[in-house]
Design a protein around this motif. Structure first.
Motif, PDB file in Angstrom:
ATOM      1  N   THR A 111       0.859  -1.188   0.000  1.00  0.00           N
ATOM      2  CA  THR A 111       0.000   0.000   0.000  1.00  0.00           C
ATOM      3  C   THR A 111       0.890   1.230   0.000  1.00  0.00           C
ATOM      4  O   THR A 111       1.956   1.241   0.601  1.00  0.00           O
ATOM      5  N   VAL A 114      -0.419   6.353  -3.820  1.00  0.00           N
ATOM      6  CA  VAL A 114      -0.252   6.521  -5.261  1.00  0.00           C
ATOM      7  C   VAL A 114      -1.550   7.114  -5.799  1.00  0.00           C
ATOM      8  O   VAL A 114      -2.595   6.469  -5.795  1.00  0.00           O
ATOM      9  N   ARG A 120      -1.182   2.834  -9.830  1.00  0.00           N
ATOM     10  CA  ARG A 120      -1.393   1.876  -8.753  1.00  0.00           C
ATOM     11  C   ARG A 120      -1.656   0.465  -9.307  1.00  0.00           C
ATOM     12  O   ARG A 120      -1.134  -0.529  -8.783  1.00  0.00           O
TER      13      ARG A 120
END
Length: 646
Positions: A111, A114, A120
């Motif tokens: 995680t 982004v 992502r």
């Protein structure tokens, strides 16, 4: 000279609860900044001077003021330069905190902030691809890394863990967890308390470098240049699984007194190689389960004593969910620390073994798999087989243990070295397969001819005997053949390196698939991209395993694939599919698509087709499919309903 001391750790202890950076004393601010500066210098030196095989590295160091507050720890890491964001990469890290220092090989958190959704998704795809590669690292590589680690290393579900015990029994078990969706932040760690850190002095830098060198084989396999080029079908350098090997397998199984024809055995093996899910159907007692079991024993019986290459799992009529396949959390049985036991199964044991030994094949044989609805207990497997996503096992806070001590992670990827063979009997106690199941399998029908029955009556040999194991290397060669075929794009299966004659035959295969698509589409029964890809893969393997490639004929594998991939999905009333069956029979008879489509569109015309045995065309283009279609036409006219599996 880079060192860290007890005083560096104590500054974190003075701020057990994170406070605003403005509340941090000036002297402590300087210490935090100094720690960060030393870590940054170390990681940049290491990334520039220590090579991880062919993997270029980059460095990253955390800020001393995360979100404008005091830090709980400060870390540095080195990770592959090909990954834009370290949170989506495996890495080697050094963490300084109140407890001392932790050096680890770990997975990123998965995680990060982004903002761009496309960026992502690309990062998530990179991480998913890396996880998939880590599940396929050969055992000799994993064992070599593990031997380099001392007893002081801990296999953890996350960095920052208390250095009191390991959560996995081996590096392979840890890799299986780290490669799953729940594997974010998983680490292999070594710890130094503040006093040990002080005594290490500048040796902490060498420990960091040494850790990178130790885990370089894993980074090389996951990110190195050796894996960047797409795999292509090529001769296997040690043992090649070819036509001679296929013949040896047939002879070995025949020597056990199993009644089987060489052509049928070849279709079975090629189907397994093309797609690791095969359904064997036919009358009870024809040898379906024995074929699967003896083939698995022949191929894997020559491996080590610890290698359990197959499991025969009888399916129960009460299987209403997947617990009988993948097990479940048993809260009624607990370990000494009050953690629930994971209730394992034979199928789960085989799954874990396949993940632990990725270079060897394993065979899961589901006996009478349609005694219960397949979708109820096997849906997760069917999905994972196609998507390569992990199969969820449990949602407990940490990995669990089975009663015999095997570690069960939160989820496991579907092993690409696992082959599933289901056997099917059809009577009033069984259930039909849905198109979703049939579309993912090769369905092979066992049939006993009059000649075979007569020969069996006159044979003088006794019952089935044990099979002699294949020579060492055959199992690995079979798996390499399967992986190469699966990982080669469909566009590369055109056999471009062979003669013009073969090229022309491949064009005939393409034409036949287009014609079949046109005929099936009239009744909205057309196939999709997956079927096309798998048929082409089967065609390639049929050619690759052909004993006489100069005389290879394209219609033989296409006939097998019509019989195993197209016809099994056809079932229904005479009004629904009667004319379609006739149209397909006409096409299999002469290969005339125009004549076939006219039958598909005109039910009255279709009823004029004589499917009786004495009136059939003597030399059809696709003889096996033609014969089966004629039988289905007779059945649908007699009973007003028909299915492939009867």
């Amino acid at each position: 000279m880079i060192t860290f001391t007890r005083e560096d750790c104590q500054v974190f202890a003075r701020y057990p609860e994170s406070v605003s950076w403005r509340q941090v004393r000036k002297g402590d601010q300087e210490i935090f900044k100094s720690i960060r500066g030393r870590l940054k210098q170390l990681s940049e030196e290491v990334s520039a001077t220590v090579k991880a095989g062919s993997v270029d590295l980059q460095a990253k160091t955390s800020l001393p003021t995360p979100n404008g507050r005091s830090p709980r720890d400060i870390w540095c890491c080195v990770y592959p330069a090909s990954v834009p964001n370290k949170s989506y990469s495996f890495q080697v890290a050094l963490i300084i905190s109140e407890r001392g220092a932790e050096i680890c090989f770990c997975a990123g958190a998965g995680t990060s902030q982004v903002a761009d959704p496309d960026d992502r998704r690309r990062l998530e795809a990179i991480l998913e691809n890396t996880r998939d590669k880590l599940t396929r690292i050969p055992s000799e590589v994993v064992n070599g890394v593990e031997r380099s680690l001392g007893k002081e290393w801990f296999y953890r579900t996350s960095w920052h863990g208390q250095p009191d015990k390991t959560e996995f029994r081996s590096l392979r078990e840890w890799l299986n967890h780290a490669s799953s969706p729940q594997g974010n932040a998983a680490s292999v760690s070594v710890y130094f308390d503040p006093n040990e850190l002080t005594r290490l002095g500048d040796q902490i830098a060498e420990k960091f470098r040494e850790t990178l060198r130790t885990f370089t084989p894993l980074l090389e396999f996951a990110y190195g240049r050796l894996e960047r080029e797409p795999r292509r079908i090529a001769p296997i350098p040690t043992v090649e699984f070819g036509s001679a090997t296929l013949l040896e397998g047939f002879e070995a199984l025949s020597a056990t007194n199993l009644q089987i024809q060489e052509e049928f055995f070849s279709r079975f093996v090629i189907s397994l190689a093309a797609k690791p899910f095969v359904i064997l159907t036919g009358n009870s007692g024809t040898g379906k389960t024995k074929l699967a079991q003896l083939f698995a024993e022949w191929l894997t019986g020559g491996l080590s004593e610890s290698h359990r290459g197959h499991a025969v799992v009888p399916v129960g009529a009460d299987w209403t969910d997947n617990r009988n396949v993948i097990g479940f959390v048993n809260h009624l049985r607990r370990t000494g620390d009050d953690t629930p036991i994971y209730q394992g199964t034979a199928a789960l044991d085989l799954l874990l073994s396949a993940l632990a030994e990725p270079e060897r094949p394993f065979f899961l044989i589901l006996d009478e798999m349609n005694l219960s609805h397949v979708e109820r207990y096997f849906a997760d497997f069917l999905s994972a087989m196609e998507s390569r996503k992990a199969v969820p096992l449990h949602s407990e806070a940490k990995p669990l243990q089975t009663a015999d001590g095997r570690t069960v992670p939160h989820a496991i990827p579907f092993p690409d070295n696992l082959f599933v063979i289901g056997t099917v009997n059809v009577d009033e106690t069984t259930y039909m397969f849905s198109p979703k199941v049939l579309d993912r399998a090769n369905v092979i029908e066992f049939r006993v001819t009059e000649e075979q029955a007569a020969a069996f009556l006159t044979k003088t040999t006794g019952g089935l005997t044990t099979v002699e194991a294949a020579p060492k290397g055959y199992a690995e060669a079979f798996l390499r053949l399967c992986r190469d075929a699966r990982e080669t794009p469909s566009s590369d299966l055109a056999l471009a390196t062979h003669s013009r004659n073969v090229q022309a035959q491949i064009e005939e295969c393409h034409r036949a698939l287009r014609n079949l698509f046109v005929i099936l589409r009239i009744h909205r029964q057309e196939f999709a991209y997956r079927t096309i890809s798998e048929v082409l893969r089967y065609v390639y393997l049929d050619f690759a395993l052909s004993e006489h490639q100069d005389s290879w004929r394209w219609n033989v594998p296409i006939d097998a694939q019509i019989l195993q991939k197209v016809l099994p999905k056809l079932h229904g009333s005479k009004r629904r599919i009667g004319s379609l069956l006739t149209a397909l029979a006409k096409y299999c008879e002469r290969g005339d698509v125009e004549e076939a489509t006219s039958f598909a569109r005109d039910e009255t015309n279709a009823d004029t087709f004589n499917a009786n045995e004495g009136n059939r065309f003597p030399t059809p283009q696709f003889p096996g499919s033609y014969e089966k279609l004629c039988e289905m036409i007779i059945a649908v006219r007699r009973d007003q309903f028909v299915s492939f599996i009867q």
